[in-house]
Design a protein around this motif. Structure first.
Motif, PDB file in Angstrom:
ATOM      1  N   CYS A  95       0.131   3.150   8.842  1.00 23.11           N
ATOM      2  CA  CYS A  95      -0.954   3.246   7.983  1.00 23.11           C
ATOM      3  C   CYS A  95      -1.080   2.467   6.780  1.00 23.11           C
ATOM      4  N   ASP A  96      -2.037   1.859   6.058  1.00 23.41           N
ATOM      5  CA  ASP A  96      -1.785   1.427   4.499  1.00 23.41           C
ATOM      6  C   ASP A  96      -2.169   2.817   3.618  1.00 23.41           C
ATOM      7  N   ALA A  97      -2.730   2.317   2.558  1.00 21.78           N
ATOM      8  CA  ALA A  97      -2.846   3.502   1.606  1.00 21.78           C
ATOM      9  C   ALA A  97      -4.000   4.451   2.009  1.00 21.78           C
ATOM     10  N   LEU A  98      -4.890   3.980   3.124  1.00 19.63           N
ATOM     11  CA  LEU A  98      -6.006   4.848   3.538  1.00 19.63           C
ATOM     12  C   LEU A  98      -5.045   5.835   4.788  1.00 19.63           C
ATOM     13  N   THR A  99      -4.756   6.810   4.211  1.00 18.06           N
ATOM     14  CA  THR A  99      -4.165   7.569   5.313  1.00 18.06           C
ATOM     15  C   THR A  99      -5.016   8.790   6.259  1.00 18.06           C
ATOM     16  N   PHE A 100      -6.173   8.566   5.808  1.00 22.93           N
ATOM     17  CA  PHE A 100      -7.003   9.431   6.628  1.00 22.93           C
ATOM     18  C   PHE A 100      -7.449   8.641   7.769  1.00 22.93           C
ATOM     19  N   PHE A 101      -8.052   9.186   8.785  1.00 24.82           N
ATOM     20  CA  PHE A 101      -8.964   8.923   9.712  1.00 24.82           C
ATOM     21  C   PHE A 101      -7.851   8.449  11.084  1.00 24.82           C
ATOM     22  N   HIS A 102      -7.075   7.436  10.888  1.00 26.30           N
ATOM     23  CA  HIS A 102      -6.486   6.689  11.818  1.00 26.30           C
ATOM     24  C   HIS A 102      -4.950   6.196  11.477  1.00 26.30           C
ATOM     25  N   ARG A 103      -4.134   6.259  12.382  1.00 29.97           N
ATOM     26  CA  ARG A 103      -2.701   5.961  12.177  1.00 29.97           C
ATOM     27  C   ARG A 103      -2.482   5.268  13.604  1.00 29.97           C
ATOM     28  N   CYS A 104      -1.704   4.082  13.380  1.00 31.17           N
ATOM     29  CA  CYS A 104      -1.259   3.591  14.654  1.00 31.17           C
ATOM     30  C   CYS A 104       0.095   2.586  14.276  1.00 31.17           C
ATOM     31  N   PRO A 105       1.165   2.736  14.850  1.00 30.62           N
ATOM     32  CA  PRO A 105       2.217   1.715  14.260  1.00 30.62           C
ATOM     33  C   PRO A 105       2.093   0.594  15.149  1.00 30.62           C
ATOM     34  N   PRO A 106       2.369  -0.632  14.765  1.00 26.82           N
ATOM     35  CA  PRO A 106       2.492  -1.867  15.598  1.00 26.82           C
ATOM     36  C   PRO A 106       3.508  -1.907  16.622  1.00 26.82           C
ATOM     37  N   ASP A 107       3.601  -2.661  17.621  1.00 27.09           N
ATOM     38  CA  ASP A 107       4.467  -2.762  18.631  1.00 27.09           C
ATOM     39  C   ASP A 107       5.875  -3.235  17.934  1.00 27.09           C
TER      40      ASP A 107
END
Lengths: 488, 488
Positions: B39-51
């Motif tokens: 995630c970036d500095a928006l830590t809410f709602f959605h996290r997903c690492p890249p492949d």
């Protein structure tokens, strides 16, 4: 040449439809009257009247007119006052011309937020006149500001002498109501300065009427400065004047305007206006400062010091409003004054980085000598925006061709020096081919695809800007044509 | 959640290819290390690492990486420092992340024309540090300027406190080198201020990395002001402070910055920074003037007069650079200070016309009461840009949902008041659904078609900005989800 060969039935049908939308008095269709609309202020290269002119009075009328054109697959183009200098408001090959000069109202003055919403046909200067009693003004001030419309300013992203400090039209437009080429009405931007998503307002501004027709514009108003000071700095040579321009900016002073006139132009101006420019100068700079009184007093001292360091002959400060007005009259009537001597001339528009100004002006002189045409120069010098005026004697065979070739060579040199082929006049019909020198085919393809997003049918002001759209036209084509003629 | 389910073979093949392009040390592929990028500095709602993460060191490497992604139809996204606040640099569903933090060079300082060309990973503040010895600075100053990159600033069209006078990033970008989503490299804009044709640079700036990857940026540098004056004006109520903001602008004074902090924020700041803000104030304004010494002395008198007319309790002027730095430390650490009290909070970003500022802040307070969440406010008040910080106690069941609902209602009210849902943070993943409230389906379709011009395959930072692209995500979705949960 008349129109794009609209089938007579289609033309008749459209005229009837337009009369129902705007009333019979808002439709012009007789050949004599249409002649008035066969070019804008670029009178060279290409003239072609529209098949019909319509003068709507509201956004919904514009939308209805556009929908009719769209249904019939008929090309159309918007026009304001027709003061443009690159053929943006000249039909490429007939079609319907939508003239916005009946849509002149100021719809809203929001003094607290310093904004105005006007119809597209509102004349630039009227807005400033309407708000000056509130201590405000509208900053972009093209030389044609007493005639040109704000809608046309948006189409061309117009500039003006005072844009050195205040920026060009795109820096002052906050929102626009736009009729898309299929007749749909959208609102771009808003009353606050940031609009999320794609900056469609920015793309639209300066797209020369190829993406749709702007019918209403919301613009920023600025507070009138407390004081103004206008300085005439007199130089022996253009080089000295150019060094002073860079020197002033390098000192951290941003004048409102920094205009240069060369010896040829001074001669023409003094023969006509008698602005008090000295006839023995190599160049003059007209420098204007605005802001709080104390600040501009200090800046004026700085400007004078820089000019003296660069070996100026004299620095004169306008002592009265009359003196100031006279100095500006000289600048604003420079082109007209040159026209009195030259009868015909080709007014060019190009930009170089400010530090290349002296070099490009020297090269313009050499180019003039090589093509045996007289060239006078005025320049928005602070912006690096040059306006060579190339003299054309139509009685001398080949002179027009040589003028066009000289103009073309000037464009090429400006690009090579890291500049562009227009500072404020636009590409229109005149400069389409030059874009190939500035942009890669990939760059141009992306731009043209953006145009396709707004206007998939290619009906909205076709044949402008893009070199591959609808066959060649303009200076570059004429120059090549002229070469072929002279070679033959 | 990990990636978009890239086939293992494809992933392995890409990793090999990237290692050949940038060397093994420039490729990150282990799950633990990839977590850093979820995630970036928006830590809410959605996290997903890249492949996979790739760290190129040149434009040609970026182009090669993008070409590989394009060949394999694999989504990719650019990332600078990851300080963005709307999820712009968070993968929607895996793919390849291209991190530009190794491209940090200042490539060219053109002091005469006051321009710099930097690589996209150059940190914002470094550029100012590098040019201050020449008496220059780079104006846009987001709160994260010590960390964020100029490439990221271009993607988000970043602002900052000093943008009231100087404008946001788009007003300072003159050109950009961009890798298009098919790997083609184009140059947008140039070294002079007007580029003819479509304003692609303007469209690109603020498009949140959905149109291509910017690798080099040419920006304008400004001369340092002669003097700076920083004023703390103390008010009994938010309404008084807001009236003073409008009053200062109405008087024709444009401060560099005009920041407002409310009582909640003051309390948090004083508990942490001890900036000297009075705890009994309803609100304070931090007003900064810059320019020639004489001018700002006069303006400071004007600012104080306006504040006193609006019933301010006190006006304090920083007497030393230390006092000035402390006043700004309070403002710059406001969010962090609130975080110390709230542990978790949801930082919002919206804009209203300046004259609606008092109204929207009053309504934000009411909304907080209705949803039983504490809301503190800082605002770039001069721009009408509010930043409510909504307190989230994750130990209280339902609090997070209520915070999101409150945030959502604030967004709706800002739109209804003629504003927008972001002043500087962007849409990203967070605010996609709100665009439906601001734009008609036709508006959004045109914008999305513009995206399609640059990225027909839809591989470049997919799922950002546009509500219909790649399924719902973000605050609005979460708010609706929360409603459904609480209704169930």
């Amino acid at each position: 040449m008349n129109g794009n060969g609209l089938a007579p039935d289609t033309r008749t049908h459209l005229i009837r439809a337009f009369e129902r939308i705007v009333g019979p008095e808002g439709v012009i269709s007789s050949p004599d009257e249409l002649r008035v609309y066969d070019c804008d202020a670029l009178t060279f290269f290409h003239r072609c009247p529209p098949d019909v002119v319509v003068l709507p009075t509201s956004t919904s009328q514009v939308a209805e007119i556009v929908r009719r054109c769209y249904e019939f697959g008929v090309p159309f183009l918007p026009r304001g006052a027709g003061t443009g200098l690159s053929g943006g408001a000249t039909p490429r090959a007939g079609g319907v011309m939508i003239v916005l000069t009946r849509m002149t109202r100021i719809l809203d003055l929001d003094l607290a937020n310093r904004m105005a919403t006007v119809e597209a046909g509102c004349v630039n200067l009227w807005l400033t006149k309407a708000v000056e009693c509130h201590g405000l003004f509208y900053a972009p001030d093209p030389a044609s500001q007493a005639a040109c419309t704000i809608g046309g300013n948006v189409a061309e992203n117009a500039g003006g002498p005072h844009c050195l400090k205040y920026g060009v039209t795109t820096n002052h437009v906050l929102g626009a109501t736009v009729v898309l080429p299929d007749g749909e009405v959208v609102r771009l931007g808003g009353k606050v300065s940031d609009s999320p998503g794609c900056d469609l307002l920015g793309v639209f501004t300066g797209a020369e009427g190829t993406l749709g027709i702007c019918t209403e514009v919301t613009v920023r108003l600025l507070p009138q400065p407390e004081a103004v000071k206008t300085i005439l700095a007199i130089f022996r040579t253009i080089e000295d004047a150019c060094s002073a321009v860079s020197g002033v900016i390098a000192r951290g002073i941003i004048p409102v305007a920094m205009e240069m006139l060369d010896r040829e132009t001074i001669t023409a101006v003094e023969a006509n206006v008698k602005a008090g420019y000295p006839l023995d100068a190599g160049a003059v700079l007209l420098i204007e400062l605005d802001g709080p009184r104390g600040e501009i007093e200090a800046e004026a001292v700085g400007v004078e010091a820089v000019c003296r360091e660069q070996g100026c002959l004299d620095v004169r400060v306008a002592q009265t409003e009359e003196e100031r007005a006279l100095l500006w009259k000289g600048r604003k009537e420079a082109a007209g004054s040159f026209g009195r001597i030259a009868h015909h001339y080709y007014l060019q528009d190009a930009v170089v980085p400010r530090t290349k100004l002296a070099q490009v002006l020297r090269e313009i002189e050499e180019i003039g000598a090589r093509y045996r045409v007289k060239i006078a120069n005025v320049a928005h010098a602070g912006d690096g925006n040059v306006h060579p005026m190339i003299c054309v004697d139509r009685d001398v065979p080949g002179c027009e061709e040589r003028a066009i070739q000289a103009g073309s060579e000037i464009m090429r040199r400006c690009i090579e020096l890291g500049g562009t082929v227009t500072g404020e006049h636009g590409i229109g019909l005149e400069k389409r081919e030059y874009l190939r020198l500035m942009y890669s085919p990939a760059d141009l393809a992306v731009m043209h695809r953006v145009r396709g997003v707004f206007d998939p049918a290619g009906l909205c002001n076709p044949g402008k800007i893009f070199p591959d759209e609808d066959g060649p036209a303009g200076a570059e084509h004429s120059a090549r044509h002229a070469s072929a003629v002279s070679a033959g």
